[in-house]
Write an enzyme that holds these catalytic residues in place. Structure first.
Site: not given
Length: 556
Positions: A293-295, A297, A321
């Site tokens: 997720l986010c960072l 990812g 994500l």
């Protein structure tokens, strides 16, 4: 370590008080408008005429009123349409907002200053909405009358509490409303590895058979890892376990001054790569899928590129994500990530060696001021209500610090220079090529995401070298990910190569009812190998150390 001169210098004070250089932006705008004031003068004339008309409409029943601003949740009380004072307040605010945006739009500025000026105007417009203040919000006297004044006393108590204990910001969620390990981050498991940066949680199986390939959750280290393991029934980790996966999750420690020199290479080597080594030892499998997720990812994709450069195939599939890989258009966060803002942030971090958690939380709150600031001012301070209990808000309030070296590397290399997307990023001795990331990848973007704009996520997905399933879900950055099955949920699924035009793709792709979690479970399960007995919890070299969720998640 920053010196005393660093800490008390005018530049440090400016960086702390005005991190995005509001003063400089406004001064530049004033000079521009003064040089060519015609548009601003016309806007001011319209404001004067509109104000007189609004006053006449509010005080003279026979006067045709100007069109009312669009209705929304904050202006649902009937008095906004029937009481002359509140009608006038709301229409005057709409006129002032129109004037401010017109004057700002007339300023001839560069793209960075234009974006900052628009942000500044939006903050002022949000703050001055009459719904936010007790003398101009009909709910406040109505509630006070209904409660015999008790709402005002409770609100005053809430205000004093927040000034004394919450930095003057309204409390979004009750402290200790949900207990980590009981109400959130509650999926059973064991901590099977710990180093100075991370703990690795292995979740206990709940199915008789599991897919052969394990799954590693790579969360951001902005806030705590349990955004991927929220309340039971809303936990992605729980969902994956219930669908026959052996799931592990990284839980980062909350860094302090002693971690000021941590870099992205440390988060790669001591974080994700170390976790993959442990997962292989525990499960006996040479590759693992990653959901990030986010960072987290961005790090997972960088790890995949780094491993590809070395011919290492330890990663199976990727699930990304709300993850940006191409930072050309960072959306609203661009206000905080231009060169001048990053320079000021670097000065601010010199002394402590980190970015404080509340500063990061305040940044995200200002991106959605109506929802994350002013609604809590009104509900808590003026109406005297207790803050709601909600798992996402508990996570949002559980902020973490960011090491200075890593934060500067991240902002400079990605937001300022976009090195990852352009093939110029080097990490731990390897140049990263996103085209070499040939894994099957499931990419999720959220339509109203204000942190990772969905079109930017789409642009990054096009750079990957493998088969990509691009999914656009409803809602925002976190609610779009915390998306358990519900008839209210909806998503769009792309098949085949990711097209160049995101808007044309969206228009041509029908929306499906339900959560993307269900689509992901099928996609991921088809690629996770055959079913077999679950592996043990831990191994001889990595025995269980603690019950999940571990120690680091509880650090303040």
């Amino acid at each position: 370590m920053g010196t005393l001169r660093d800490v008390v210098s005018p530049s440090w004070l400016a960086a702390r008080i005005d991190p995005i250089d509001v003063v400089g932006t406004l001064a530049e705008a004033v000079r521009s408008v003064a040089a060519d004031p015609a548009a601003a003068a016309a806007a001011t004339a319209r404001l004067a005429g509109g104000s007189l008309h609004a006053l006449a409409a509010a005080t003279s029943p026979g006067t045709t009123p100007s069109p009312a601003p669009p209705a929304d949740r904050r202006h649902s009380h009937p008095a906004w349409e029937t009481n002359a004072w509140y009608v006038l307040c709301r229409r005057e605010h709409a006129l002032l907002a129109e004037w401010a945006r017109a004057v700002a739009g007339s300023a001839e500025l560069g793209p960075v200053a234009t974006r900052k000026l628009a942000f500044d105007v939006d903050q002022v417009v949000a703050a001055t909405d009459p719904a936010n203040w007790p003398l101009t919000n009909p709910e406040v006297p109505a509630t006070a009358l209904r409660t015999g004044g008790r709402s005002l006393l409770r609100g005053l108590r809430n205000l004093v509490r927040d000034v004394a204990t919450n930095g003057g910001a309204p409390l979004q969620v009750p402290r200790d409303a949900l207990v980590v390990g009981r109400d959130i981050a509650a999926t059973p498991g064991k901590v099977v590895y710990r180093n100075d940066l991370v703990e690795l949680v292995q979740y206990a199986p709940v199915t008789d058979a599991v897919h052969r390939t394990p799954l590693v959750l790579s969360p951001p280290w902005i806030n705590k890892y349990y955004v991927m393991d929220l309340a039971p029934g809303r936990s992605f980790a729980q969902w994956a376990v219930e669908h026959g996966r052996t799931v592990f999750a990284l839980s980062y420690r909350n860094p302090g001054p002693e971690q000021r020199d941590l870099t992205m290479a440390d988060y790669l080597g001591s974080g994700l790569l170390a976790a993959l080594d442990v997962v292989e030892d525990v499960t006996g499998e040479s590759s693992a899928d990653i959901a990030a997720l986010c960072l987290g990812g961005t790090l997972a994709t960088a790890a995949a590129a780094w491993l590809a450069a070395r011919g290492d195939r330890r990663i199976g599939t990727l699930t990304l994500l709300n993850t940006m890989l191409d930072y050309r258009d960072p959306g609203p966060l661009g206000v905080f990530t231009d060169a001048r803002a990053v320079e000021r942030l670097e000065r601010r971090m010199r002394g402590p060696g980190y970015l404080p958690g509340p500063a990061m939380r305040a940044t995200f709150d200002t991106l959605r001021p109506d929802d994350l600031i002013w609604r809590y001012v009104v509900d808590g301070w003026w109406l005297g209500n207790p803050p709601p209990v909600f798992d996402l808000l508990v996570w949002n309030a559980d902020s973490t610090r960011m090491p200075a070296a890593m934060q500067m590397e991240y902002l400079t290399g990605l937001y300022l220079e976009n090195r990852l997307a352009t093939g110029r990023m080097e990490l731990a001795g390897e140049r990263l090529d996103l085209g070499a990331v040939a894994h099957d990848t499931y990419v999720v973007a959220a339509e109203t995401d204000h942190i990772a704009p969905w079109r930017s996520v789409h642009a990054g997905a096009r750079l990957l070298g493998g088969d990509v399933r691009f999914v656009l879900t409803t809602s925002g950055h976190i609610a779009g990910v915390v998306n358990p099955p519900s008839p209210r949920a909806g998503h769009r699924v792309g098949t085949g190569p990711v097209p160049a035009d995101p808007d044309a793709w969206r228009d041509a792709t029908p929306q499906r009812q339900g959560s993307w979690w269900e689509d992901w479970a099928v996609w991921a399960g088809e690629r996770a190998g055959p079913l077999g007995p679950p592996p043990p919890m831990g191994s001889a070299d990595h025995p269980p150390l603690d019950e999940a969720p571990g120690r680091y998640v509880r650090e303040t």
